[in-house]
Design an enzyme around this catalytic site. Structure first.
Site, mmCIF file in Angstrom:
data_model
loop_
_atom_site.group_PDB
_atom_site.id
_atom_site.type_symbol
_atom_site.label_atom_id
_atom_site.label_comp_id
_atom_site.label_asym_id
_atom_site.label_seq_id
_atom_site.Cartn_x
_atom_site.Cartn_y
_atom_site.Cartn_z
ATOM 1 N N THR A 128 1.068 -1.550 -0.097
ATOM 2 C CA THR A 128 -0.197 0.220 -0.045
ATOM 3 C C THR A 128 1.395 1.684 -0.212
ATOM 4 O O THR A 128 2.342 1.327 0.413
ATOM 5 C CB THR A 128 -1.261 0.281 1.465
ATOM 6 N N ASP A 129 0.091 1.909 -0.586
ATOM 7 C CA ASP A 129 0.964 3.117 -0.296
ATOM 8 C C ASP A 129 0.914 4.545 0.838
ATOM 9 O O ASP A 129 2.267 4.897 1.605
ATOM 10 C CB ASP A 129 0.450 4.469 -1.785
ATOM 11 N N GLU A 130 -0.007 3.316 2.046
ATOM 12 C CA GLU A 130 0.343 4.320 3.260
ATOM 13 C C GLU A 130 1.778 4.032 4.218
ATOM 14 O O GLU A 130 2.017 4.400 4.974
ATOM 15 C CB GLU A 130 -1.057 3.111 3.978
ATOM 16 N N TYR A 152 -2.171 -0.013 11.263
ATOM 17 C CA TYR A 152 -2.460 -0.920 9.501
ATOM 18 C C TYR A 152 -1.263 -0.842 8.715
ATOM 19 O O TYR A 152 -0.639 -1.813 8.044
ATOM 20 C CB TYR A 152 -2.955 -0.414 9.083
ATOM 21 N N LYS A 156 1.968 -3.061 7.546
ATOM 22 C CA LYS A 156 1.820 -3.328 6.416
ATOM 23 C C LYS A 156 3.583 -3.238 5.728
ATOM 24 O O LYS A 156 4.313 -3.822 4.981
ATOM 25 C CB LYS A 156 1.089 -2.806 5.549
#
Ligand code: NAD
Ligand code: DAU
Length: 340
Positions: A128-130, A152, A156
């Site tokens: 993810t870009d997060e 989260y 990741k």
């Protein structure tokens, strides 16, 4: 036949990918391995089971259960593993981080060990870009440092780093994609877009965090699936690829677009206390994946239009999800929040 193990394939993006990949690759057999958490749903794969019966198999199991993972690899001998399995909702990670660490970090390690033992030709991690954290200016490139801010995104990032470590230390042929926010069919209605669409259909308030000026790159899920597929086919082992549309939309504009498409009043928007540590903006530099020949095919207006239409046409799918555990979660998440 080429056997591909698709973990988390009963979730939102995974199920869209399974459908896409079986259409796209006539010589693929997809084995979906999924724990069926609250977010996993065999309804997401109902048509896949009907159309691709011979080339599709489902096994229920946990990616953090090494015995079960080994058994599935021994039975099916996949040449490729594509890992979509994760706990994925930021708000839930703020309530109960433990399962995020178990699945997104430890589960990834278990899959990597299996990939190493069975010498798979490709292990692909859907990320993810997060992991870059909020980016107030400019765009994140794959070389940027990771600045995670939620349990989260930290989980990741742990999974991503473990993948890169297994490539460096053990030569496991790993690739990683880091995608922006997906929208489209079969997204569990805790995420902002399906939550807002289904609430708006029912005339229930849309709970908008803070000032609603946070920026997200809402990409259509099939564009993301095509990006993942391009990397699985053409990406270089050990490399990371960002996948996003490149466009930015604020949450308030996203809510307005949904209400416009449904012909509902803006007064349904209910601004409430912000998410703690809410990342203000994500933005990806996608030149690396575009160099593989991929490009995004849906602008935000098309993506949201198709998405809203799908939820209008598929009430059978989402209405039964908004009961039981969902209502408990909804109460915990939204009941005590102040209006702002
Ligand atoms: P989702 O929550 O809809 O689905 C996750 C799936 O994983 C479910 O089917 C669930 O049952 C399964 N699962 C969870 N824990 C498991 C475990 N321990 N063992 C086996 N299966 C398990 O998620 P999604 O939105 O489809 O996201 C898929 C992947 O893409 C995730 O890795 C996520 O981090 C990543 N991602 C999501 C987005 C997005 O906008 N949704 C964007 C970028 C990346
Ligand atoms: O960026 C990719 C990520 O996108 C994925 O890795 C995650 O798995 C996925 O859940 C998503 O994370 P977000 O936190 O961006 O998505 P969510 O749909 O939860 O929220 C989108 C935006 O809307 C975010 O700025 C928070 C806001 N929001 C969300 C909810 C649930 C609201 O304003 N109100 C809400 O009720």
């Amino acid at each position: 036949m080429k056997t591909v193990l698709i973990t988390g394939g009963a979730g939102f993006i995974g199920s869209n990918y399974v459908r896409y990949a079986l259409q796209e690759h006539a010589d693929w057999r997809a084995v979906v391995y999924d724990k069926l958490t609250y977010a996993g749903n065999l309804d997401n794969l109902k048509d896949v089971a009907q159309h691709f019966g011979q080339r599709y198999a489902f096994v229920r199991g946990d990616i953090a259960d090494s015995k079960a993972v080994t058994a599935v690899l021994r039975e099916y001998r996949p040449g490729t593993i594509i890992n979509f399995a994760a706990d994925t909702h930021v708000d839930r990670s703020l309530m109960e981080p433990g399962s995020f660490i178990m699945t997104d970090v430890y589960g990834t390690y278990v899959l990597l060990e299996a990939a190493r033992e069975f010498k798979v030709e490709r292990y692909h991690q859907v990320s993810t870009d997060e992991v870059y954290g909020q980016v107030l200016e400019g765009r994140s490139t794959e070389e940027d440092k990771l600045h995670t801010r939620s349990p989260y995104s930290a989980s990741k990032a742990g999974g991503d780093l473990m993948c890169l470590a297994y490539h460096t230390s053990f030569n496991v042929p790993v690739t990683i994609t880091r995608g922006s926010n997906n929208i489209g069919p079969y997204q569990y209605p805790e995420k902002a877009v399906p939550l807002f669409v289904t609430n708006a259909i029912d005339g229930i308030p849309l709970p908008l965090y803070g000032d609603g000026l946070q920026q997200r790159d809402y990409q259509y899920v099939l564009d993301h699936c095509e990006g993942i597929d391009a990397v699985v086919q053409k990406g270089q082992p050990g490399e990371v690829y960002n996948v996003g549309s490149g466009a930015e939309t604020s949450n308030i504009d996203m809510a307005h677009a949904i209400l416009d498409l449904l012909g509902k009043p803006y007064s349904l928007i209910q601004p409430i206390t912000d998410r703690p540590g809410h990342d203000r903006r994500y933005a990806l530099d996608t030149s690396k994946v575009r160099s593989l020949g991929w490009s995004s095919r849906h602008a935000f207006a098309q993506a949201i239009e198709k998405t809203v239409r799908w939820y209008v046409d598929n009430e059978w799918w989402w209405r039964k999800l908004k009961t039981g555990e969902y209502l408990e979660y909804y109460k915990r998440q939204y009941a005590g929040r102040e209006l702002v």
